[in-house]
Structures are given as C-alpha cells and as structure tokens.
Design a protein around this motif. Structure first.
Motif: not given
Length: 413
Positions: A400-401, A394-395, A386-388, A183-186
């Motif tokens: 933007v992309k 990231s969303v 922090f994960a939120l 999972y994404p880590l922070y």
C-alpha cells in the motif's frame, strides 16, 4: 470492530495461501471454488503471492474442453517461520519452511519456580537461536516468530495480560523477547494455536464447526465456528477450563473453586490419582510429565489404580465436553496437547462413554470425538501460522505504501 478493505484483502491473501499450502499444486479456478472468492480476485492475489516469492508456477493441467489451467504451488524455500510453544513445564520451538514442514526443533525444560518473565524469555531466546542454527537459514529468510503463551493475551500490544498458573499480570512479553530476538514477533495463546493447526492440517480440516480441547497443565477449548477461528470480542473465547464443574470444589489458580482445569489438567489428574492411592508409586509430586508418563505406562499394563484414575478423569472431562457439545453442536471435538497425546486411546474411549451419558442425543449424534492426528506439536504449528498471517499483513502494508508513493510521484495527466 469494523474491518477495513485492507484487513479484508489481507484475510483473503491469507486464505488463498492457506489453500495453496493445503492443496499444492492447485489452479486459480480451484482456489476460487474453495475460497468463495471471484476468479478475478484470486488471480490478483495469486499474482501478489508470486511477486512475494511465496508461491511458484508449476505447469499446467488439462481442463474439460478448455485451455490448460496454470498450476501454482507453495515455494517451500521462499521463507522460514518459527513457532514457539511456551507451556508451564517446557518451551518447545520448531522452525518450518513455507510449506509448514518442520526443519528443526528445540526444547527447554522449565522447572518449578522458573516462571518469572525474564527466565521464560531466556528459554525462548535460547531455543529460537538453536533452531535457526540447526536449520542453517539466513536471518533475512525468517519471516516471523509466532509465540503461544498460556492465559489471556493482547495480540495488538504483545502483552500477556493474565496467566493464572504463573500469577502473571500485564507482562510486556513481546517487548521483552524483542530485546533478544531480532525477527518480527506475534503473540497469541495455545487455544487459538491448537485450533488453527487442526483447521489447517488436522481433524478440523474441511469442518465448519469444531472444538479443540487443549489438555496440558492448563485446560481450554479452541473454537472453530462457521469455518473460521472464533476469538471473541477481547480474544478471550474458549476459557472453558475456568468454567465451574464442581460447586465449592478444588481451589483453582484463577481464584475460583471447582474449575474444569482442576479436575482434568495434569495437576488435577495427579490429584485424582492421589485421592485414589495417596502413596502410589506412579506419583512424582513435583513432576507432572513424569507422573502422566507413569500413568500411561501403568494403564497399558492394566494396573487397576491407573485404570480407575483415567476413568475418574474421563468422567469429569466427559461432563465438561458434553456441555460444549450441547452448547456449540460441533462436527468434531479434538483432544489435543501433551496430556491427551500421552494418555491416548484409553482416555479417548472413556471420554466417549462419559460424553454419551451427559450430552443430548441429537447434537451428540452429529459429533465425532477424536485424538489430534497432527504428528508434530500442534501449538508450535499453529503459532507458526500466526507468524505467516503477520508477515502477509506487513507485506500488504508495504505494498500500500509503495502504491501511495507512486501516486504521489506520478506526473499529472
């Protein structure tokens, strides 16, 4: 560092979602009033959060003489967040829904000598796997894992730069964890995590200026200034545990003498007890948790040595907190983490008296000193936020992309 418009938009999105989590259900008008953002900006951000499935429309409320107002609430099942509290004696992990309700917990004990990075990573990976299995959530629903580790951390690189109690220097912790966790880590530290938990759900909620004193093996102060988390220029603010309390005092892991931590952290409290009664049956020399538990039980039984140990600890702690009161003039000082929770009201009462002896009258009169009211682990809760925050960032980047891609493929007008 100058913030970009994208940074500001991410921060606004995060603040709107924070208000929705705290006050569900709520209207766009109430969100605008609470955040200070324009109604048009709030409406746009609410639309984005609805598109992401993080919130949902839940009906209407009457407004005075006008059209009914649409209400939104957090979509608790719209994702899962994991908060990891790495401490010197344990790893505690909690899995939350998007409303930040705890769905699963796991604990791993860390014995003395088990502090090598690969050992810590093994405990974290086991506990994260356990909470995901307990909660039965699909991997795709886990938006991220917030990891709190003691000491100095670089959030951007995921490096634990310095953890004095383990003698860690420049450990690439998130890279090591990423080998085991998909999972994404922070990454951040417990001072920030405790402060955010209190700001969202605890004693600092609705307060502009607060200090969250983290009392565990290590000691520090999470700072809320001007209504927001204060990190300092290098994410190092709040290292109050390494300010000097006693000149030429006890040797600290950081290499200095007389640090606050050496008198009021769990090993410091054990030393206070040892100096009072070298052969005290309350002392468990290799076990901080057992010693603090025994001390708490003995205080409840009015054991005179235990009462004196807590009073001595509170004298040191009160002098240190008085410095924070005089320097920062906070509305509230919150005693948090496991040592404060275990020693509870007897410690709090002694600390209040000690602070009153040292702090200036005017700032003291404006300051409450309280125990953390958060029923779950504040550090895991803060780490999950922090994960939120990272997931919202990231969303935002993906949005933007997508916008840029559409503009490139759009036919010329």
């Amino acid at each position: 560092m100058k913030r970009t418009s994208r940074d500001i938009r991410t921060a606004n999105r995060y603040e709107v979602l924070r208000q929705i989590i705290a006050e569900s259900p709520t209207s766009r008008q109430e969100l605008a009033a609470a955040t200070g953002l324009s109604l048009a900006t709030v409406a746009t951000l609410v639309g984005e959060l609805l598109d992401l499935g993080m919130i949902t429309e839940v009906g209407f409320e009457d407004s005075a003489g006008g059209r009914p107002r649409g209400l939104v609430a957090v979509n608790a099942s719209g994702g899962a967040l994991i908060g990891v509290d790495i401490a010197e004696t344990y790893v505690h992990v909690e899995l939350f829904d998007l409303a930040l309700n705890v769905l699963a917990r796991a604990d791993e004990d860390m014995r003395p000598g088990e502090s090598r990075p690969e050992q810590v990573v093994g405990h974290v990976a086991a506990a994260v796997g356990s909470v995901v299995a307990q909660a039965g959530v699909e991997a795709a629903r886990v938006l991220g894992v917030g990891v709190s580790v003691p000491g100095q951390v670089d959030r951007d690189t995921g490096v634990a730069e310095y953890a004095p109690n383990w003698d860690w220097h420049d450990v690439p912790l998130l890279d090591l964890l990423a080998e085991h966790i998909a999972y994404p880590l922070y990454l951040d530290n417990p001072l920030r995590a405790c402060a955010v938990a209190e700001l969202w759900f605890g004693a600092a909620r609705g307060r502009g200026d607060a200090v969250v004193v983290n009392l565990g093996t290590g000691v520090g102060a999470g700072l809320v200034l001007g209504g927001g988390l204060h990190r300092g220029v290098s994410n190092s603010a709040g290292e109050w545990g390494h300010t000097t309390l006693v000149l030429d005092g006890r040797l600290c892991h950081c290499g200095n003498h007389g640090c606050v931590e050496t008198y009021v952290g769990a090993p410091g409290i054990m030393q206070n007890l040892r100096e009072l009664s070298p052969r005290s049956p309350l002392l468990h020399p290799e076990d901080q948790t057992a010693t603090i538990d025994a001390l708490a039980r003995a205080v409840a039984a009015e054991d005179p040595v235990a009462l004196k140990a807590v009073r001595d600890t509170a004298r040191y702690l009160g002098a240190g907190i008085a410095d924070l009161v005089n320097l920062l003039n906070p509305e509230v000082v919150v005693l948090s983490s496991w040592v404060a929770a275990r020693l509870g009201e007897p410690l709090l009462g002694e600390v209040r008296q000690a602070v009153a002896r040292h702090a200036l009258r005017r700032p003291l009169a404006a300051t409450e000193i309280v125990l953390s009211p958060i029923p779950t682990d504040p550090v895991s809760l803060g780490a999950a936020t922090f994960a939120l925050e990272g997931a919202l960032q990231s969303v935002g980047q993906r949005a933007v992309k997508r916008t840029q891609a559409r503009s490139r493929t759009a036919p010329p007008s």
